[in-house]
Design an enzyme around this catalytic site. Structure first.
Site, short mmCIF file in Angstrom:
data_model
loop_
_atom_site.label_atom_id
_atom_site.label_comp_id
_atom_site.label_asym_id
_atom_site.label_seq_id
_atom_site.Cartn_x
_atom_site.Cartn_y
_atom_site.Cartn_z
N TYR A 1 8.27 -2.37 -0.02
CA TYR A 1 6.17 -2.79 0.13
C TYR A 1 5.64 -2.93 -1.04
O TYR A 1 4.31 -3.32 -1.00
CB TYR A 1 5.99 -1.90 0.80
CG TYR A 1 6.42 -2.11 2.05
CD1 TYR A 1 7.17 -2.23 2.51
CD2 TYR A 1 5.48 -1.13 3.35
CE1 TYR A 1 8.54 -3.01 3.84
CE2 TYR A 1 6.81 -1.64 4.90
CZ TYR A 1 7.66 -1.98 4.97
OH TYR A 1 8.74 -1.67 6.25
N HIS B 1 16.37 2.31 4.77
CA HIS B 1 16.57 0.43 4.65
C HIS B 1 17.08 -0.43 5.25
O HIS B 1 16.30 -0.71 6.52
CB HIS B 1 15.08 0.22 3.93
CG HIS B 1 14.18 -0.76 3.86
ND1 HIS B 1 12.26 -0.90 2.65
CD2 HIS B 1 14.06 -1.38 4.95
CE1 HIS B 1 11.79 -1.20 3.86
NE2 HIS B 1 12.45 -2.09 4.96
N ASP C 1 3.34 3.82 8.68
CA ASP C 1 5.10 3.59 7.73
C ASP C 1 4.67 3.35 7.50
O ASP C 1 4.30 1.83 6.86
CB ASP C 1 5.09 2.87 9.03
CG ASP C 1 6.69 2.69 9.15
OD1 ASP C 1 7.67 3.26 9.26
OD2 ASP C 1 6.92 1.11 8.09
N1 LIG Z 1 11.70 -1.50 9.02
C1 LIG Z 1 12.23 -2.99 7.87
O1 LIG Z 1 13.02 -3.50 8.15
C2 LIG Z 1 10.53 -3.39 8.79
C3 LIG Z 1 10.23 -4.51 8.28
C4 LIG Z 1 8.82 -5.44 9.28
C5 LIG Z 1 7.89 -4.59 9.21
N2 LIG Z 1 8.64 -2.81 8.84
C6 LIG Z 1 6.94 -2.60 9.91
O2 LIG Z 1 6.64 -2.29 11.10
C7 LIG Z 1 5.42 -3.00 11.25
C8 LIG Z 1 4.26 -3.98 11.81
O3 LIG Z 1 5.63 -4.49 11.56
P1 LIG Z 1 4.35 -6.22 11.02
O4 LIG Z 1 4.05 -5.75 10.09
O5 LIG Z 1 5.63 -7.06 10.53
O6 LIG Z 1 4.37 -6.91 12.33
P2 LIG Z 1 3.07 -7.24 13.29
O7 LIG Z 1 2.70 -5.67 13.88
O8 LIG Z 1 4.27 -7.19 14.72
O9 LIG Z 1 2.38 -8.01 13.38
C9 LIG Z 1 1.39 -7.42 12.47
C10 LIG Z 1 0.68 -9.27 12.32
O10 LIG Z 1 -0.14 -9.08 13.68
C11 LIG Z 1 -1.39 -9.40 13.08
N3 LIG Z 1 -2.29 -8.26 14.02
C12 LIG Z 1 -2.37 -7.14 14.52
N4 LIG Z 1 -2.57 -6.63 15.77
C13 LIG Z 1 -3.61 -8.10 16.58
C14 LIG Z 1 -4.25 -8.18 17.34
N5 LIG Z 1 -3.98 -6.70 18.02
N6 LIG Z 1 -3.95 -9.60 18.01
C15 LIG Z 1 -3.87 -10.26 17.23
N7 LIG Z 1 -3.04 -10.19 15.70
C16 LIG Z 1 -2.56 -9.39 15.04
C17 LIG Z 1 -1.66 -9.11 11.63
O11 LIG Z 1 -2.62 -9.32 10.89
P3 LIG Z 1 -3.63 -8.61 10.70
O12 LIG Z 1 -3.87 -7.31 9.58
O13 LIG Z 1 -5.04 -9.45 10.23
O14 LIG Z 1 -4.71 -8.43 11.90
C18 LIG Z 1 -0.57 -9.41 11.18
O15 LIG Z 1 -0.45 -10.79 10.66
C19 LIG Z 1 5.07 -3.64 9.10
O16 LIG Z 1 3.55 -3.19 8.81
C20 LIG Z 1 6.04 -2.36 8.84
O17 LIG Z 1 5.52 -0.80 8.27
C21 LIG Z 1 9.19 -2.82 9.48
#
Ligand SMILES: NC(=O)c1ccc[n+]([C@@H]2O[C@H](COP(=O)([O-])OP(=O)(O)OC[C@H]3O[C@@H](n4cnc5c(N)ncnc54)[C@H](OP(=O)(O)O)[C@@H]3O)[C@@H](O)[C@H]2O)c1
Length: 280
Positions: free
Chosen positions: A54, A116, A49
């Site tokens: 980004y 988005h 994704d």
């Molecule tokens: N449509 C939208 O508006 C929107 C908005 C936000 C996000 N998104 C999508 O959703 C995806 C996921 O959301 P997100 O990136 O905001 O946050 P998330 O997946 O909830 O959390 C990511 C964070 O958690 C850490 N992490 C991941 N796995 C872990 C584990 N097993 N133990 C401890 N820490 C862990 C990561 O660090 P490390 O990388 O250091 O492991 C990172 O800091 C995004 O990457 C994006 O593709 C979409």
């Protein structure tokens, strides 16, 4: 219910979308990004994704090319999502944005293209563009992101094609029950962004207790809860050990009681912007 990492949900147009994928929000262009995508594919992830905003579609494309080569699979085995940014919402501008994303990614098509954010007065023209691209066979599935029930109702009043997916903020502090039941009623697959609440739930006491009981991590419990709730999930990590940890959610099952305990953590609390009140 997903039984393994590559299991899929069938979208309302028949397209198979993996229940589990990797997100790359806030990962900048460069080796860390390319490696994260490549590593995820190596460990069996089949869904990636990204989004135009980004600013990392080129690296994602590179990671995909390297990853599929190493894994001995083809592009068709992957499910790639990107999103049109707010500034490009409009009929012609959304079509142009799609071309730009494809060029940056180095791909011939996307599996899923999303609006988005629901910018008032703009998302309907953008939706017509997505419908055109879909009907021309240039995208496998089309959907939206950050749409509340009223946005979906408004969009569907004029739409020819219903969105196949709605990707929204979703985690144990924001359980989105009403939105989910609305989406279910209309055959729209709910997808969780920030499933781990960007790391802010990992020291939650209740989740920790549940995790101990199953000998799993808090992250694994949350991701399993997503799947048992019928929600597609795309946790982000650039670290190989966490990419491996996060996918290890198919060898245990949360009891009904534990599912309810997690649902009970809801606070309608967002880490991201409010779709009814944003100014970008
Ligand atoms: N449509 C939208 O508006 C929107 C908005 C936000 C996000 N998104 C999508 O959703 C995806 C996921 O959301 P997100 O990136 O905001 O946050 P998330 O997946 O909830 O959390 C990511 C964070 O958690 C850490 N992490 C991941 N796995 C872990 C584990 N097993 N133990 C401890 N820490 C862990 C990561 O660090 P490390 O990388 O250091 O492991 C990172 O800091 C995004 O990457 C994006 O593709 C979409």
């Amino acid at each position: 219910m997903a039984k393994s990492l590559q299991d899929t949900t069938t979208l309302h147009n028949g397209v198979q979308m993996p229940w589990f994928g990797i997100g790359v929000f806030k990962v900048e262009e460069g080796p860390e990004l390319v490696n994260a995508v490549k590593t995820a594919i190596k460990h069996g992830y089949r869904s990636v994704d990204t989004a135009a905003i980004y600013g990392n579609e080129e690296g994602v494309g590179e990671g995909i090319r390297e990853g599929i080569k190493e894994a001995g699979i083809s592009r068709e085995d992957l499910f790639v999502t990107s999103k049109v940014w707010n500034a490009d919402l409009g009929y012609e501008s959304t079509i142009a944005a799609y071309e730009t994303s494809l060029n940056k990614l180095g791909l011939e098509y996307l599996d899923l293209y999303l609006i988005h954010w629901p910018v008032e007065g703009k998302y309907k023209d953008a939706w017509r563009a997505l419908e055109t691209l879909y009907k021309e066979g240039r995208i496998k599935a089309i959907g939206v992101s950050n749409f509340q029930t009223h946005h979906l109702e408004d969009l569907m009043k004029d739409a020819e094609i219903k969105p196949m997916v709605n990707q929204v903020e979703y985690h144990p502090h924001l359980t989105q029950k009403e939105l989910q039941s609305f989406c279910q009623k209309h055959g729209i697959q709910l997808e969780a962004w920030s499933p781990l609440m960007q790391g802010q739930l990992l020291d939650n006491q209740v989740l920790q207790e549940i995790a101990n009981k199953y000998d799993k991590s808090v992250a694994q419990v949350i991701l399993r809860w997503d799947l048992q709730n019928g929600v597609v999930t795309i946790p982000k990590s650039t670290k190989e050990h966490r990419i491996i940890e996060n996918r290890a959610v198919f060898d245990f099952e949360l009891t009904e009681e534990d599912m309810e305990r997690i649902d009970g953590l809801n606070q309608n609390h967002r880490v991201g912007p409010d779709p009814d009140n944003f100014d970008f």
